[in-house]
Design an enzyme around this catalytic site. Structure first.
Site: not given
Ligand code: ATR
Length: 280
Positions: A20, A69, A105, A129, A131-132, A217, A238
């Site tokens: 972190s 979170k 955030d 889609a 959490g971020a 980032y 970022g």
């Molecule tokens: P966070 O809380 O950090 O947003 P998360 O909830 O695991 O993490 O979400 C990860 C995001 O990255 C999702 O939108 C995921 O897409 P999917 O819903 O289709 O899984 C996306 N993601 C991760 N790896 C990916 C990849 N190789 N190509 C496209 N999207 C990816």
């Protein structure tokens, strides 16, 4: 009875949390503001009991990171409407009874982008889609952006877009929508050092004049951000989102505005830490 006597205590809880950047950033702010306070990172594996312990020791405020979170929403004594709407708490403030939760955030994403471009009325694409993406889309929508969500997994993408009452485009169809956006925010984990070198969209997707932020980032220049820069886009780092979500945490914990001198110190500390990592 136990309580801190000389300094106010703050920290970030996560698992993992070793990498972190929040300690470097927040301690730089404390120094710049001349505050007797410290901020440290804590590895946590029993969220409920560890939150109770940190409360007992006398911590004033906590940042919450992956993977806690969402769970923290249920463990806080009280959370505000925005954190509830986003479904995630990233900031806790001590109260007599327990922890009060908020989400900063979305504030970080909005302040970072609003520095570069007028968000109100902008056609904004949010990639992802998770959490971020949820927090970023919420913040930009609240500032008047017209949001489109794009995601690899269609079901998850549709869920978020329906929640926001926004458009959805499956990731595979995105190349056909090129030129339609003023702002693009990359909110997936693609680009993280350990997650391949894909850029998600073809280089031809980017247009000069688009404002583009990749919330990843590490590394400082992801393949996505590099491709956008080559195409003449206006790039927002970022790190700026991390910076402004941290400044919003401080404002809430301290009950006062964070002066520009502290923002500058926080930015310098972050840039130095990320640059150091890339040379080791
Ligand atoms: P966070 O809380 O950090 O947003 P998360 O909830 O695991 O993490 O979400 C990860 C995001 O990255 C999702 O939108 C995921 O897409 P999917 O819903 O289709 O899984 C996306 N993601 C991760 N790896 C990916 C990849 N190789 N190509 C496209 N999207 C990816």
């Amino acid at each position: 009875m136990i309580r801190p006597e000389q300094q106010k205590l703050f920290g970030v809880i996560g698992n993992p949390v070793r990498h972190s950047l929040s300690p470097v950033m927040i301690n730089a702010a404390f120094r710049a503001m001349g505050l007797p306070a410290v901020y440290a990172a804590f590895y946590v594996d029993e969220l409920a009991s560890d939150l109770a312990l940190l409360h007992k020791i006398g911590f004033t405020g906590l940042s919450v990171t992956v993977p806690y979170k969402e769970m923290t929403c249920r463990l806080a004594e009280e959370i505000d409407h925005t954190a509830e709407e986003i479904g995630a708490v990233n900031t806790l403030l001590r109260t007599n009874l327990g922890w009060q939760g908020r989400n900063t955030d979305w504030i970080g994403a909005l302040r970072a982008i609003a520095q570069a471009v007028d968000v109100d009325g902008s056609r904004t694409l949010v990639l992802g889609a998770g959490g971020a993406a949820r927090a970023v889309a919420y913040g930009l929508k609240r500032a008047g952006a017209v949001i489109t969500i794009s995601n690899r997994c269609v079901g998850r993408g549709l869920d978020l877009s329906q929640h926001l009452r926004s458009e959805f485009i499956p990731l595979d169809s995105l190349p056909r929508a090129q030129g339609e956006f003023d702002i693009v925010v990359q909110c997936t984990s693609v680009g993280l050092e350990d997650n391949g070198a894909s850029t998600l969209v073809p280089d031809s997707f980017f247009r000069p004049g688009m404002t583009v932020m990749d919330i990843v980032y590490r590394p400082r220049w992801t393949p996505f951000a590099r491709a956008a820069k080559r195409a003449g886009c206006n790039i927002v780092s970022g790190l700026e989102m991390l910076l402004y979500q941290g400044a919003a945490q401080l404002e809430w914990w301290l009950g006062r505005l964070v002066p520009e001198s502290a923002i500058v110190a926080m930015r310098e500390a972050l840039e130095e830490a990320v640059d150091d990592e890339s040379t080791h």
